[in-house]
Design a protein around this motif. Structure first.
Motif, PDB file in Angstrom:
ATOM      1  N   LEU A 184       4.624   9.223   2.591  1.00 15.21           N
ATOM      2  CA  LEU A 184       4.815   7.809   2.265  1.00 15.21           C
ATOM      3  C   LEU A 184       5.119   6.953   3.487  1.00 15.21           C
ATOM      4  CD1 LEU A 184       6.808   7.950  -1.107  1.00 15.21           C
ATOM      5  CD2 LEU A 184       4.339   7.959  -0.715  1.00 15.21           C
ATOM      6  N   ALA A 185       5.963   7.458   4.391  1.00 10.56           N
ATOM      7  CA  ALA A 185       6.337   6.660   5.559  1.00 10.56           C
ATOM      8  C   ALA A 185       5.134   6.360   6.448  1.00 10.56           C
ATOM      9  CB  ALA A 185       7.427   7.373   6.359  1.00 10.56           C
ATOM     10  N   GLY A 186       4.111   7.178   6.373  1.00  9.53           N
ATOM     11  CA  GLY A 186       2.911   6.947   7.165  1.00  9.53           C
ATOM     12  C   GLY A 186       1.968   5.935   6.558  1.00  9.53           C
ATOM     13  N   ARG A 187       2.287   5.454   5.356  1.00  9.34           N
ATOM     14  CA  ARG A 187       1.427   4.486   4.664  1.00  9.34           C
ATOM     15  C   ARG A 187       2.086   3.121   4.507  1.00  9.34           C
ATOM     16  NH1 ARG A 187      -4.025   5.232   4.231  1.00  9.34           N
ATOM     17  NH2 ARG A 187      -4.480   7.452   4.135  1.00  9.34           N
ATOM     18  N   VAL A 188       3.115   2.855   5.290  1.00 14.61           N
ATOM     19  CA  VAL A 188       3.860   1.608   5.133  1.00 14.61           C
ATOM     20  C   VAL A 188       2.974   0.385   5.348  1.00 14.61           C
ATOM     21  CG1 VAL A 188       5.668   0.173   6.185  1.00 14.61           C
ATOM     22  CG2 VAL A 188       6.144   2.558   5.588  1.00 14.61           C
ATOM     23  N   ALA A 189       2.118   0.403   6.353  1.00 16.07           N
ATOM     24  CA  ALA A 189       1.251  -0.758   6.601  1.00 16.07           C
ATOM     25  C   ALA A 189       0.376  -1.049   5.388  1.00 16.07           C
ATOM     26  CB  ALA A 189       0.390  -0.511   7.838  1.00 16.07           C
ATOM     27  N   ARG A 190      -0.162  -0.008   4.787  1.00 15.98           N
ATOM     28  CA  ARG A 190      -0.969  -0.182   3.580  1.00 15.98           C
ATOM     29  C   ARG A 190      -0.118  -0.723   2.435  1.00 15.98           C
ATOM     30  NH1 ARG A 190      -5.351   3.540   0.632  1.00 15.98           N
ATOM     31  NH2 ARG A 190      -6.599   2.107   1.857  1.00 15.98           N
ATOM     32  N   PHE A 191       1.069  -0.169   2.248  1.00 14.71           N
ATOM     33  CA  PHE A 191       1.931  -0.605   1.152  1.00 14.71           C
ATOM     34  C   PHE A 191       2.303  -2.083   1.320  1.00 14.71           C
ATOM     35  CE2 PHE A 191       3.586   4.023   0.720  1.00 14.71           C
ATOM     36  CZ  PHE A 191       2.426   4.376   0.061  1.00 14.71           C
ATOM     37  N   LYS A 192       2.521  -2.511   2.557  1.00 13.44           N
ATOM     38  CA  LYS A 192       2.812  -3.921   2.794  1.00 13.44           C
ATOM     39  C   LYS A 192       1.614  -4.788   2.418  1.00 13.44           C
ATOM     40  CE  LYS A 192       6.366  -3.712   6.406  1.00 13.44           C
ATOM     41  NZ  LYS A 192       7.308  -4.617   5.709  1.00 13.44           N
ATOM     42  N   GLY A 193       0.410  -4.296   2.728  1.00  9.12           N
ATOM     43  CA  GLY A 193      -0.790  -5.038   2.351  1.00  9.12           C
ATOM     44  C   GLY A 193      -0.961  -5.138   0.849  1.00  9.12           C
ATOM     45  N   ILE A 194      -0.679  -4.056   0.145  1.00 13.10           N
ATOM     46  CA  ILE A 194      -0.823  -4.051  -1.309  1.00 13.10           C
ATOM     47  C   ILE A 194       0.150  -5.013  -1.963  1.00 13.10           C
ATOM     48  CG2 ILE A 194      -0.452  -2.624  -3.376  1.00 13.10           C
ATOM     49  CD1 ILE A 194      -1.586  -0.254  -1.777  1.00 13.10           C
ATOM     50  N   THR A 195       1.383  -5.057  -1.452  1.00 13.77           N
ATOM     51  CA  THR A 195       2.445  -5.819  -2.125  1.00 13.77           C
ATOM     52  C   THR A 195       2.612  -7.233  -1.591  1.00 13.77           C
ATOM     53  OG1 THR A 195       4.105  -4.892  -0.587  1.00 13.77           O
ATOM     54  CG2 THR A 195       3.710  -3.697  -2.639  1.00 13.77           C
ATOM     55  N   SER A 196       1.785  -7.640  -0.629  1.00 15.44           N
ATOM     56  CA  SER A 196       1.989  -8.935   0.027  1.00 15.44           C
ATOM     57  C   SER A 196       1.809 -10.124  -0.902  1.00 15.44           C
ATOM     58  CB  SER A 196       1.034  -9.072   1.224  1.00 15.44           C
ATOM     59  OG  SER A 196      -0.320  -9.035   0.794  1.00 15.44           O
ATOM     60  N   ASP A 197       1.089  -9.947  -2.012  1.00 14.51           N
ATOM     61  CA  ASP A 197       0.863 -11.058  -2.944  1.00 14.51           C
ATOM     62  C   ASP A 197       1.739 -10.958  -4.183  1.00 14.51           C
ATOM     63  OD1 ASP A 197      -0.310  -8.918  -4.217  1.00 14.51           O
ATOM     64  OD2 ASP A 197      -2.194  -9.943  -4.689  1.00 14.51           O
ATOM     65  N   GLY A 198       2.762 -10.112  -4.139  1.00 10.96           N
ATOM     66  CA  GLY A 198       3.651  -9.971  -5.281  1.00 10.96           C
ATOM     67  C   GLY A 198       3.319  -8.809  -6.188  1.00 10.96           C
ATOM     68  N   THR A 199       2.221  -8.118  -5.912  1.00 12.04           N
ATOM     69  CA  THR A 199       1.890  -6.910  -6.665  1.00 12.04           C
ATOM     70  C   THR A 199       2.955  -5.854  -6.406  1.00 12.04           C
ATOM     71  OG1 THR A 199      -0.482  -7.346  -6.568  1.00 12.04           O
ATOM     72  CG2 THR A 199       0.183  -5.051  -6.926  1.00 12.04           C
ATOM     73  N   GLY A 200       3.345  -5.151  -7.453  1.00 12.79           N
ATOM     74  CA  GLY A 200       4.345  -4.106  -7.313  1.00 12.79           C
ATOM     75  C   GLY A 200       3.732  -2.797  -6.858  1.00 12.79           C
ATOM     76  N   LEU A 201       4.593  -1.841  -6.570  1.00 16.69           N
ATOM     77  CA  LEU A 201       4.146  -0.544  -6.080  1.00 16.69           C
ATOM     78  C   LEU A 201       5.053   0.559  -6.604  1.00 16.69           C
ATOM     79  CD1 LEU A 201       2.388   1.163  -3.981  1.00 16.69           C
ATOM     80  CD2 LEU A 201       4.331   0.815  -2.414  1.00 16.69           C
ATOM     81  N   VAL A 202       4.435   1.626  -7.083  1.00 20.47           N
ATOM     82  CA  VAL A 202       5.138   2.885  -7.342  1.00 20.47           C
ATOM     83  C   VAL A 202       4.336   3.945  -6.602  1.00 20.47           C
ATOM     84  CG1 VAL A 202       5.857   4.594  -9.044  1.00 20.47           C
ATOM     85  CG2 VAL A 202       6.042   2.154  -9.588  1.00 20.47           C
ATOM     86  N   ALA A 203       4.864   4.436  -5.489  1.00 25.95           N
ATOM     87  CA  ALA A 203       4.155   5.407  -4.653  1.00 25.95           C
ATOM     88  C   ALA A 203       4.872   6.747  -4.738  1.00 25.95           C
ATOM     89  CB  ALA A 203       4.092   4.936  -3.208  1.00 25.95           C
ATOM     90  N   LEU A 204       4.134   7.765  -5.126  1.00 23.15           N
ATOM     91  CA  LEU A 204       4.698   9.095  -5.357  1.00 23.15           C
ATOM     92  C   LEU A 204       4.534   9.991  -4.133  1.00 23.15           C
ATOM     93  CD1 LEU A 204       5.672  11.493  -7.208  1.00 23.15           C
ATOM     94  CD2 LEU A 204       3.256  11.757  -7.856  1.00 23.15           C
ATOM     95  N   SER A 205       5.579  10.720  -3.794  1.00 23.12           N
ATOM     96  CA  SER A 205       5.502  11.791  -2.801  1.00 23.12           C
ATOM     97  C   SER A 205       5.356  13.101  -3.573  1.00 23.12           C
ATOM     98  CB  SER A 205       6.767  11.822  -1.934  1.00 23.12           C
ATOM     99  OG  SER A 205       6.673  12.823  -0.947  1.00 23.12           O
ATOM    100  N   PHE A 206       4.179  13.724  -3.494  1.00 24.78           N
ATOM    101  CA  PHE A 206       3.925  14.945  -4.253  1.00 24.78           C
ATOM    102  C   PHE A 206       4.934  16.042  -3.912  1.00 24.78           C
ATOM    103  CE2 PHE A 206      -0.742  13.548  -4.103  1.00 24.78           C
ATOM    104  CZ  PHE A 206      -0.720  13.057  -5.403  1.00 24.78           C
ATOM    105  N   ARG A 207       5.093  16.967  -4.821  1.00 25.02           N
ATOM    106  CA  ARG A 207       5.999  18.094  -4.594  1.00 25.02           C
ATOM    107  C   ARG A 207       5.648  18.823  -3.295  1.00 25.02           C
ATOM    108  NH1 ARG A 207       5.793  21.720  -9.604  1.00 25.02           N
ATOM    109  NH2 ARG A 207       5.980  19.662 -10.559  1.00 25.02           N
ATOM    110  N   GLY A 208       6.688  19.146  -2.551  1.00 29.56           N
ATOM    111  CA  GLY A 208       6.512  19.799  -1.268  1.00 29.56           C
ATOM    112  C   GLY A 208       6.321  18.845  -0.108  1.00 29.56           C
ATOM    113  N   TYR A 209       6.082  17.570  -0.395  1.00 34.20           N
ATOM    114  CA  TYR A 209       5.821  16.577   0.634  1.00 34.20           C
ATOM    115  C   TYR A 209       7.045  15.697   0.891  1.00 34.20           C
ATOM    116  CZ  TYR A 209       0.737  17.438   0.496  1.00 34.20           C
ATOM    117  OH  TYR A 209      -0.526  18.010   0.587  1.00 34.20           O
ATOM    118  N   ALA A 210       7.433  15.580   2.145  1.00 36.33           N
ATOM    119  CA  ALA A 210       8.376  14.568   2.627  1.00 36.33           C
ATOM    120  C   ALA A 210       9.592  14.371   1.725  1.00 36.33           C
ATOM    121  CB  ALA A 210       7.652  13.235   2.832  1.00 36.33           C
ATOM    122  N   GLY A 211      10.289  15.451   1.434  1.00 34.47           N
ATOM    123  CA  GLY A 211      11.535  15.353   0.689  1.00 34.47           C
ATOM    124  C   GLY A 211      11.459  15.729  -0.770  1.00 34.47           C
TER     125      GLY A 211
END
Length: 268
Positions: free
Chosen positions: A86-113
């Protein structure tokens, strides 16, 4: 004849050994987990996101980042690729949410915590927990499921089993066996591959509007697999080809804006 016989024996032995390596290492190859630990969203540069820990049906603890949608806006339920975090996709997440769209981003099992080890069954359980989290906060028609690469198989499965507003597939495939078969044409991958992610068998059950985005120069999942999957999907649907686009660089070719237009369009 003796030399030929021994040559055939050696070739057969090498082939069998190769099959054994592929069989026992297949999950390491399909799920190359980055060596990245749990990173809070504010430390990653996304302070507007909330971190939540969800419990899956089989007891694993998986992380989601949630950026609440502004009133009346949709929410993107995002499933990452096999080498992502997830931390590697922050730029994308900012682009997705820049117009007020919400986000639920999942870290799959075994990944990043997130706990556990990845498998197809496990990732689908993780996705069910993430969908439940989103559905408890948003109406089904507000939920836009977005899968990238490996995550497209998860996204199709979710949209096939649950009501959603729209489905976005970025660099998708018909099945992981098809992709692996193209890489290893002399290997009977369909016989021993454990995690096959058959989107081709699920997508006909998706009734939500569909957007498929694929780079024409994708070296990981060739565009022909996205085209085949798209052909199996129901209307309304749209396929966007990005000339020269690769696998994980489609934001540079306008993927965020293309997705935003699709999300905001009435009826897909």
């Amino acid at each position: 004849m003796t030399i030929l016989k021994w040559l055939l024996i050696v070739v057969a032995a090498v082939y069998v050994c190769g099959l054994a390596v592929l069989f026992f290492k297949q999950r390491e190859m399909l799920f190359p987990i980055p060596p990245v630990g749990r990173t809070p969203p504010d430390a990653a540069g996304l302070p507007e996101a909330e971190e939540h820990v969800l419990t899956t049906a089989d007891g694993e603890k998986v992380i989601v980042w949630h950026v609440p949608a502004k009133p009346g806006r949709p929410v993107v339920l995002f499933f990452h690729g096999n080498g992502d975090f997830l931390a590697g996709r922050v730029a994308r997440f900012k682009g997705i949410t820049s117009d007020g769209t919400g986000l639920v981003a999942l870290s799959f099992r075994g990944y990043a915590g997130s706990s556990g080890a990845p498998s197809e069954r496990g990732l689908l359980l993780d996705a069910a927990a993430a969908y439940g989290f989103a559905a408890a906060r948003y109406h089904a028609e507000q939920i836009v499921v977005w899968g990238f690469s490996l995550g497209t198989g998860v996204a199709v499965a979710v949209a096939a089993e649950h009501p959603v507003g729209k489905l976005i597939l970025e660099a998708p495939y018909t099945s992981t066996t098809d992709v692996a078969g193209a890489l290893f044409p002399i290997v009977p991958v369909s016989l021993f591959m454990r995690d096959q992610f058959h989107s081709d068998r699920r997508i006909a059950r998706v009734t939500a509007p569909l957007l498929v985005m694929h780079g024409t120069s994708d070296p990981v999942i060739p565009i022909r697999f996205g085209e085949r999957l798209f052909a199996l999907g129901r209307e309304p649907k749209r396929f966007v080809r990005f000339p020269g686009g690769g696998h994980d660089n489609l934001d540079e070719f306008g993927a965020i804006e293309t997705a935003r237009q699709f999300i905001n369009a009435a009826g897909g």
